[in-house]
Design an enzyme around this catalytic site. Structure first.
Site, PDB file in Angstrom:
ATOM      1  N   ASP A  91      -2.810   8.110  27.676  1.00 27.91           N
ATOM      2  CA  ASP A  91      -2.557   7.794  29.081  1.00 27.91           C
ATOM      3  C   ASP A  91      -3.194   8.747  30.078  1.00 27.91           C
ATOM      4  O   ASP A  91      -3.073   8.560  31.282  1.00 27.91           O
ATOM      5  CB  ASP A  91      -1.045   7.750  29.328  1.00 27.91           C
ATOM      6  CG  ASP A  91      -0.368   6.648  28.537  1.00 27.91           C
ATOM      7  OD1 ASP A  91      -1.009   5.601  28.324  1.00 27.91           O
ATOM      8  OD2 ASP A  91       0.794   6.838  28.134  1.00 27.91           O
TER       9      ASP A  91
ATOM     10  N   ASP B 116      -2.129  10.895  34.133  1.00 28.32           N
ATOM     11  CA  ASP B 116      -0.724  10.558  33.865  1.00 28.32           C
ATOM     12  C   ASP B 116       0.156  11.782  34.075  1.00 28.32           C
ATOM     13  O   ASP B 116       0.675  12.003  35.148  1.00 28.32           O
ATOM     14  CB  ASP B 116      -0.583   9.993  32.450  1.00 28.32           C
ATOM     15  CG  ASP B 116       0.827   9.494  32.176  1.00 28.32           C
ATOM     16  OD1 ASP B 116       1.424   8.888  33.086  1.00 28.32           O
ATOM     17  OD2 ASP B 116       1.342   9.705  31.074  1.00 28.32           O
TER      18      ASP B 116
ATOM     19  N   ASP C  98       3.403  16.233  27.598  1.00 28.89           N
ATOM     20  CA  ASP C  98       4.400  15.340  27.010  1.00 28.89           C
ATOM     21  C   ASP C  98       4.838  15.878  25.659  1.00 28.89           C
ATOM     22  O   ASP C  98       3.999  16.241  24.824  1.00 28.89           O
ATOM     23  CB  ASP C  98       3.830  13.928  26.802  1.00 28.89           C
ATOM     24  CG  ASP C  98       3.790  13.110  28.085  1.00 28.89           C
ATOM     25  OD1 ASP C  98       4.071  13.672  29.161  1.00 28.89           O
ATOM     26  OD2 ASP C  98       3.465  11.912  28.010  1.00 28.89           O
TER      27      ASP C  98
ATOM     28  N   ARG D  89       9.442  15.830  37.517  1.00 29.30           N
ATOM     29  CA  ARG D  89       9.374  16.110  36.082  1.00 29.30           C
ATOM     30  C   ARG D  89       8.958  17.552  35.784  1.00 29.30           C
ATOM     31  O   ARG D  89       7.927  17.803  35.178  1.00 29.30           O
ATOM     32  CB  ARG D  89       8.443  15.136  35.359  1.00 29.30           C
ATOM     33  CG  ARG D  89       8.878  13.685  35.470  1.00 29.30           C
ATOM     34  CD  ARG D  89       8.031  12.787  34.587  1.00 29.30           C
ATOM     35  NE  ARG D  89       8.475  11.391  34.679  1.00 29.30           N
ATOM     36  CZ  ARG D  89       7.977  10.409  33.938  1.00 29.30           C
ATOM     37  NH1 ARG D  89       7.010  10.668  33.062  1.00 29.30           N
ATOM     38  NH2 ARG D  89       8.438   9.169  34.068  1.00 29.30           N
TER      39      ARG D  89
END
Length: 390
Positions: A189, A213, A217, A269
């Site tokens: 992504d 993105d 992650d 985030r």
């Protein structure tokens, strides 16, 4: 004479007692030390004071803290010293001297360094094998403008001192992997670093920004991760911990987020946590737009001694939640500092989300008033091998 001797003896014992008290009250694993007159954190204090660090690169592996533990499995007998000399990339037939060859094809433990400054544009995502350390100290290593780094079904991985930026999405592709086998990768992504179904991963002293993105992650059953000393900036979605709301294996996820600098121009985030556990400590938050720390699916989050500087004129609340908050949440703040009107809404039982580190993982969280100093060197360092300084 006797009185004078008694006075001297008394003074001697007072001095001795003071020294002993000072030693007893000093933690065995100090949260800070000094380097060139500046406070540094527990990780940097472990290796940056060493004279001629460039001849003792492997010392870094013993300096990690948090859930990844000490990364000493990456060093020792049989470790291959691999130097990247060629910034080019071939996803299926990488040449010796390229980053992909060292990170994907070498079967033994490998410690990767760079011969000079480089800008690397990857053709396909770079698949990093187990027992790999990518050590960018001593060079300016720039990875970007294409797909970026993936840690997939690997263990004992160190990613240190890189600048990773403008990472772009890419459809399903094939890349060479361990044992020279061709690996079919699904769509990526556009994350700077994606960690999937892996364990014992340490991400330290990198500068990450402006990716399509997210920047980092941690997903699909990954655990035992420490994210430290990084500079995250100029990004909407910064850090995702937990794949999706339905992926229950992420209940076992444990991540330490420590000594990082978030901002400027970060939206949300930092991190966002699903299911698992995150210890977020001694980080500097230079504003946010939506929120700083958020979660869903009853995560456990301990926010400890972080400095939150709220943005001007927008959201002052640090936290965000999705879904039912009447369940097993434990999302709370301990000794954090809030500036410019920042606030923290607690959910669940205070004190329930303790990290319970073992001896290999434990560290002392520093006083929040030291956070600016302890995060001053966050991001990729300018290390001078010629002068043994970093």
């Amino acid at each position: 004479m006797a009185s004078c001797s008694a006075t001297k003896a008394t003074a001697y014992w007072f001095i001795t007692l003071a020294i002993l008290l000072a030693l007893c009250l000093t933690p065995a694993h100090a949260a800070k030390t000094t380097l060139l007159g500046t406070s540094v954190n527990a990780i940097d204090g472990c290796w940056r004071r060493t004279q001629n660090w460039a001849r003792n690169r492997h010392q870094l592996a013993a300096c990690s803290i948090g859930f990844c533990g000490k990364m000493t499995n990456n060093i020792g007998k049989g470790t291959v010293e691999y130097v990247v000399t060629d910034p080019s990339d071939d996803a299926l037939k990488p040449k010796p001297g390229t980053l992909r060859y060292g990170a994907s094809l070498i079967k033994e433990k490998v410690w990767i360094t760079f011969s000079r400054d480089m800008k690397i544009r990857l053709q396909k995502p770079l698949l990093i094998s187990s027992f790999t350390a990518i050590d960018g100290r001593g060079a300016d290593i720039d990875i970007g403008d294409g797909p970026c780094l993936v840690v997939y079904k690997a263990t004992d991985v160190i990613i240190h001192n890189l600048r990773i930026h403008h990472c772009k999405p890419q459809g399903a592709s094939q890349v060479v992997g361990p044992d020279s086998e061709i690996v079919n990768l699904g769509q990526v992504d556009g994350d700077a670093i994606r960690i999937v179904t892996s364990s014992r991963v340490w991400i330290d002293h990198n500068t990450l920004y402006a990716c399509q993105d997210g920047l980092l992650d941690v997903t699909r059953g990954t655990t035992a991760v420490t994210i430290s000393n990084n500079w995250f900036r100029d990004q909407d979605k910064v850090m995702l911990l937990g794949h999706d709301d339905g992926y229950l294996r992420d209940k076992n996820m444990k991540v330490t987020v420590v000594y990082n600098h978030f901002g400027p121009n970060c939206n949300q985030r930092m991190p966002r946590v699903r299911h698992g556990y995150a210890h977020v400590a001694n980080n500097l938050y230079q504003g946010w737009l939506q929120y700083a720390i958020g979660g869903s699916m009853e995560p456990s989050i301990k926010s400890e001694s972080n400095l939150f500087i709220a943005p001007q004129g927008t959201s002052k609340e640090v936290t965000w939640r999705l879904g039912n908050v009447n369940g097993k949440w434990s999302f709370y703040s301990v000794r954090d500092k809030f500036e410019n009107g920042a606030s923290f809404e607690q959910t669940g039982r205070r004190g329930a989300a303790k990290p319970r580190y073992n001896k290999q993982q434990a560290f002392q969280v520093a006083n929040v008033n030291l956070v600016r100093a302890l995060t001053k060197s966050s991001g990729a360092l300018k290390c001078l091998t010629s002068r043994s300084r970093c």
